[in-house]
Scaffold this motif. Structure first.
Motif, PDB file in Angstrom:
ATOM      1  N   ARG A  55       0.826  -1.226   0.000  1.00  0.00           N
ATOM      2  CA  ARG A  55       0.000   0.000   0.000  1.00  0.00           C
ATOM      3  C   ARG A  55       0.860   1.276   0.000  1.00  0.00           C
ATOM      4  NH1 ARG A  55      -2.946  -0.614   5.767  1.00  0.00           N
ATOM      5  NH2 ARG A  55      -3.050  -2.734   5.035  1.00  0.00           N
ATOM      6  N   PHE A  56       2.168   1.118   0.301  1.00  0.00           N
ATOM      7  CA  PHE A  56       3.045   2.307   0.349  1.00  0.00           C
ATOM      8  C   PHE A  56       3.661   2.506  -1.032  1.00  0.00           C
ATOM      9  CE2 PHE A  56       3.291   0.480   4.743  1.00  0.00           C
ATOM     10  CZ  PHE A  56       2.321   1.328   5.267  1.00  0.00           C
ATOM     11  N   THR A  57       2.884   3.133  -1.910  1.00  0.00           N
ATOM     12  CA  THR A  57       3.254   3.185  -3.329  1.00  0.00           C
ATOM     13  C   THR A  57       4.444   4.103  -3.596  1.00  0.00           C
ATOM     14  OG1 THR A  57       1.522   4.845  -3.544  1.00  0.00           O
ATOM     15  CG2 THR A  57       0.953   2.598  -4.224  1.00  0.00           C
ATOM     16  N   GLY A  58       4.761   4.994  -2.619  1.00  0.00           N
ATOM     17  CA  GLY A  58       5.903   5.901  -2.812  1.00  0.00           C
ATOM     18  C   GLY A  58       7.177   5.400  -2.150  1.00  0.00           C
ATOM     19  N   LEU A  59       7.178   4.143  -1.723  1.00  0.00           N
ATOM     20  CA  LEU A  59       8.337   3.608  -0.995  1.00  0.00           C
ATOM     21  C   LEU A  59       9.585   3.614  -1.874  1.00  0.00           C
ATOM     22  CD1 LEU A  59       8.519   2.422   1.876  1.00  0.00           C
ATOM     23  CD2 LEU A  59       8.070   0.163   0.891  1.00  0.00           C
ATOM     24  N   LYS A  60      10.717   4.126  -1.311  1.00  0.00           N
ATOM     25  CA  LYS A  60      11.969   4.150  -2.077  1.00  0.00           C
ATOM     26  C   LYS A  60      12.922   3.053  -1.621  1.00  0.00           C
ATOM     27  CE  LYS A  60      11.981   9.217  -2.173  1.00  0.00           C
ATOM     28  NZ  LYS A  60      12.860  10.393  -2.071  1.00  0.00           N
ATOM     29  N   ALA A  61      12.874   2.709  -0.328  1.00  0.00           N
ATOM     30  CA  ALA A  61      13.772   1.666   0.198  1.00  0.00           C
ATOM     31  C   ALA A  61      13.258   1.237   1.561  1.00  0.00           C
ATOM     32  CB  ALA A  61      15.201   2.206   0.354  1.00  0.00           C
ATOM     33  N   VAL A  62      13.573  -0.007   1.936  1.00  0.00           N
ATOM     34  CA  VAL A  62      13.282  -0.432   3.311  1.00  0.00           C
ATOM     35  C   VAL A  62      14.596  -0.816   3.981  1.00  0.00           C
ATOM     36  CG1 VAL A  62      10.947  -1.210   2.774  1.00  0.00           C
ATOM     37  CG2 VAL A  62      12.813  -2.857   2.752  1.00  0.00           C
ATOM     38  N   PHE A  63      14.636  -0.611   5.295  1.00  0.00           N
ATOM     39  CA  PHE A  63      15.828  -0.885   6.091  1.00  0.00           C
ATOM     40  C   PHE A  63      15.490  -1.980   7.096  1.00  0.00           C
ATOM     41  CE2 PHE A  63      16.217   3.235   4.334  1.00  0.00           C
ATOM     42  CZ  PHE A  63      17.557   3.362   4.010  1.00  0.00           C
ATOM     43  N   SER A  64      16.392  -2.937   7.213  1.00  0.00           N
ATOM     44  CA  SER A  64      16.184  -3.990   8.198  1.00  0.00           C
ATOM     45  C   SER A  64      16.722  -3.517   9.536  1.00  0.00           C
ATOM     46  CB  SER A  64      16.911  -5.270   7.768  1.00  0.00           C
ATOM     47  OG  SER A  64      16.847  -6.213   8.820  1.00  0.00           O
ATOM     48  N   PHE A  65      15.957  -3.777  10.568  1.00  0.00           N
ATOM     49  CA  PHE A  65      16.336  -3.431  11.941  1.00  0.00           C
ATOM     50  C   PHE A  65      17.376  -4.434  12.463  1.00  0.00           C
ATOM     51  CE2 PHE A  65      15.193  -3.626  16.545  1.00  0.00           C
ATOM     52  CZ  PHE A  65      15.299  -2.282  16.865  1.00  0.00           C
ATOM     53  N   GLY A  66      17.543  -5.559  11.723  1.00  0.00           N
ATOM     54  CA  GLY A  66      18.506  -6.570  12.144  1.00  0.00           C
ATOM     55  C   GLY A  66      19.409  -6.963  10.983  1.00  0.00           C
ATOM     56  N   ILE A  82      12.114  -2.640  -4.857  1.00  0.00           N
ATOM     57  CA  ILE A  82      12.442  -1.847  -3.660  1.00  0.00           C
ATOM     58  C   ILE A  82      13.723  -2.406  -3.032  1.00  0.00           C
ATOM     59  CG2 ILE A  82      11.675  -1.130  -1.356  1.00  0.00           C
ATOM     60  CD1 ILE A  82       9.825  -0.069  -3.449  1.00  0.00           C
ATOM     61  N   PRO A  83      14.773  -1.582  -2.908  1.00  0.00           N
ATOM     62  CA  PRO A  83      15.987  -2.089  -2.258  1.00  0.00           C
ATOM     63  C   PRO A  83      15.733  -2.391  -0.774  1.00  0.00           C
ATOM     64  CG  PRO A  83      16.346   0.117  -3.218  1.00  0.00           C
ATOM     65  CD  PRO A  83      14.887  -0.196  -3.360  1.00  0.00           C
ATOM     66  N   ILE A  84      16.274  -3.515  -0.340  1.00  0.00           N
ATOM     67  CA  ILE A  84      16.216  -3.882   1.086  1.00  0.00           C
ATOM     68  C   ILE A  84      17.640  -3.741   1.613  1.00  0.00           C
ATOM     69  CG2 ILE A  84      15.755  -5.739   2.741  1.00  0.00           C
ATOM     70  CD1 ILE A  84      13.904  -6.984   0.553  1.00  0.00           C
ATOM     71  N   VAL A  85      17.808  -2.857   2.596  1.00  0.00           N
ATOM     72  CA  VAL A  85      19.152  -2.605   3.130  1.00  0.00           C
ATOM     73  C   VAL A  85      19.287  -3.374   4.431  1.00  0.00           C
ATOM     74  CG1 VAL A  85      20.755  -0.844   3.951  1.00  0.00           C
ATOM     75  CG2 VAL A  85      19.155  -0.319   2.091  1.00  0.00           C
ATOM     76  N   ARG A  86      20.330  -4.222   4.524  1.00  0.00           N
ATOM     77  CA  ARG A  86      20.450  -4.963   5.769  1.00  0.00           C
ATOM     78  C   ARG A  86      21.328  -4.189   6.743  1.00  0.00           C
ATOM     79  NH1 ARG A  86      23.952  -8.666   7.456  1.00  0.00           N
ATOM     80  NH2 ARG A  86      26.043  -8.599   6.553  1.00  0.00           N
ATOM     81  N   LEU A  87      21.199  -4.545   8.023  1.00  0.00           N
ATOM     82  CA  LEU A  87      21.882  -3.764   9.054  1.00  0.00           C
ATOM     83  C   LEU A  87      23.294  -4.289   9.286  1.00  0.00           C
ATOM     84  CD1 LEU A  87      21.596  -1.467  11.100  1.00  0.00           C
ATOM     85  CD2 LEU A  87      20.883  -3.174  12.772  1.00  0.00           C
ATOM     86  N   ILE A  88      24.253  -3.395   9.063  1.00  0.00           N
ATOM     87  CA  ILE A  88      25.623  -3.648   9.505  1.00  0.00           C
ATOM     88  C   ILE A  88      25.929  -2.491  10.430  1.00  0.00           C
ATOM     89  CG2 ILE A  88      28.039  -3.779   8.798  1.00  0.00           C
ATOM     90  CD1 ILE A  88      27.134  -5.017   6.199  1.00  0.00           C
ATOM     91  N   ASP A  89      26.135  -2.810  11.688  1.00  0.00           N
ATOM     92  CA  ASP A  89      26.153  -1.753  12.691  1.00  0.00           C
ATOM     93  C   ASP A  89      27.150  -2.114  13.793  1.00  0.00           C
ATOM     94  OD1 ASP A  89      24.693   0.558  14.085  1.00  0.00           O
ATOM     95  OD2 ASP A  89      24.615  -1.057  15.559  1.00  0.00           O
ATOM     96  N   PRO A  90      27.960  -1.141  14.228  1.00  0.00           N
ATOM     97  CA  PRO A  90      28.992  -1.476  15.217  1.00  0.00           C
ATOM     98  C   PRO A  90      28.423  -2.016  16.531  1.00  0.00           C
ATOM     99  CG  PRO A  90      28.918   0.909  14.785  1.00  0.00           C
ATOM    100  CD  PRO A  90      28.023   0.248  13.790  1.00  0.00           C
ATOM    101  N   GLY A  91      27.252  -1.504  16.941  1.00  0.00           N
ATOM    102  CA  GLY A  91      26.664  -1.977  18.207  1.00  0.00           C
ATOM    103  C   GLY A  91      26.262  -3.442  18.098  1.00  0.00           C
ATOM    104  N   LEU A  92      25.696  -3.816  16.960  1.00  0.00           N
ATOM    105  CA  LEU A  92      25.266  -5.196  16.739  1.00  0.00           C
ATOM    106  C   LEU A  92      26.482  -6.137  16.736  1.00  0.00           C
ATOM    107  CD1 LEU A  92      22.382  -6.342  15.979  1.00  0.00           C
ATOM    108  CD2 LEU A  92      23.177  -6.387  13.636  1.00  0.00           C
TER     109      LEU A  92
END
Ligand code: NAP
Ligand code: GLV
Length: 309
Positions: A55-66, A82-92
């Motif tokens: 339903r989010f027709t203007g979506l440009k990208a989604v980000f994974s919280f994990g 839609i690009p799916i960006v996975r999380l690479i994060d120093p805290g994780l």
């Protein structure tokens, strides 16, 4: 332009406050109050209810919280473009290194034996191998597997790892392919699973794999519960082939109250907390990615949907 947080089981307040500070140019919304659906440009997802994203027709990208994106990929409502960006994060990464090093040292320093001795009021010194005489084998040598492998190599352990594609990492024996899988299992005293859940990895740790592990080996699963055939792991523990398992992830979460893992004397259970996403670092990581994308730079760490991670 809206940024929608769809974070099941996560207290939204610190995330909303963090993103409002870091991205004042975006309106931050929290599911189930997305505002006008066509205005949602970005979404941050964790265990989002499936079937809603179309339903989010203007979506440009989604980000994974994990780091793991299996649950996002299983949602048929995300358009293929839609690009799916996975999380690479120093805290994780720090959290995962802490957890894995702690559990490896727990087994290496024979804490389960000393705990059993304490219950018997038994004061004795047990033989203690050097770290160089213990092999720690990683299934998965990605961002998290590599960080954990390097930390343990730095403590003097003999470390090996297995990945889909060939790799070279200083001080770590790198294996790949089917023969590499068997070789890694056969030579490891402690096997750590840090693989994503994909069509190729689901059920990879079943009776055949456990039989290939050393008599008395320990197993740590911090990847995904779907990697493991639960009954085969329990059988390997019950017949004394494996000496212990540390399990942070499960086929079904929360783990059912009557699952045998809870009460098995050789199993340690934690509720999917090996590494977790913290606002302090993740807000910065994701905000920089969105701002870079809006400025015309590409998105980093985009998931390869065909590969599944
Ligand atoms: P990553 O950087 O994508 O690394 C994945 C690794 O698995 C890579 O080395 C990859 O090989 C390997 N791999 C994938 N499919 C394979 C196959 N079929 N055969 C052999 N190797 C294969 O992922 P990451 O950031 O390290 O995270 C790994 C996983 O940890 C996540 O997917 C998630 O499930 C889990 N995780 C759990 C927690 C927790 O709290 N328990 C927290 C964070 C993440 P290549 O290097 O050749 O691509
Ligand atoms: C947690 O499981 C993650 O994938 O980050």
């Amino acid at each position: 332009m809206l940024f929608l947080l769809m974070l099941t089981g996560v207290e939204p307040e610190p995330w909303v406050a963090g993103f409002r500070r870091a991205l004042p140019e975006l309106e931050i919304r929290v599911w189930p109050d997305p505002g006008p659906p066509e205005a949602v440009a970005y979404a941050l997802l964790w265990l989002q209810p499936h079937g809603l994203l179309g339903r989010f027709t203007g979506l440009k990208a989604v980000f994974s919280f994990g780091a793991g994106v299996d649950r996002i990929l299983a949602d048929p409502s995300i358009r293929p473009d839609i690009p799916i960006v996975r999380l690479i994060d120093p805290g994780l990464t720090t959290g995962m290194v802490e957890y894995v090093v702690h559990r490896v040292l727990h087994y290496h320093r024979r804490i389960p034996d000393y705990e059993a001795m304490q219950r018997r009021h038994d004061w004795r010194e047990l033989e203690q191998p050097l770290p160089e005489d213990r092999t720690i084998g990683f299934l998965g040598l990605g961002v998290l597997g590599t960080a954990c492998a390097q930390a343990l190599a730095g403590l003097g352990f003999d470390v090996a790892g297995w990945s889909r594609t060939p790799k070279r990492l200083p001080g770590i024996e790198c294996l790949h392919g089917e023969t590499g899988f068997d070789a890694l299992l056969a030579r490891s005293d402690i096997v750590v699973a840090l693989l994503p859940s994909t069509a190729e990895t689901r059920g990879i740790l079943g009776a055949r794999a456990f039989a290939r592990m050393k008599q008395g080996a320990r197993f740590i699963n911090v990847g995904r519960g779907s990697l493991v055939v639960d009954d085969d792991l329990l059988a390997a523990l019950d017949r004394g082939h494996l000496a212990g398992a540390t399990l942070d992830v499960f086929q079904v979460e929360p783990l059912a109250a009557d699952h045998r893992f809870w009460s098995h004397p050789l199993v340690s259970v934690t509720p999917h907390v090996a590494a977790y996403s913290q606002p302090k670092t993740v807000v910065r990581t994701v905000s920089e990615q969105i701002r870079g994308f809006e400025a015309g730079r590409g998105l980093p760490h985009v998931v390869d949907r065909a590969r599944g991670y």
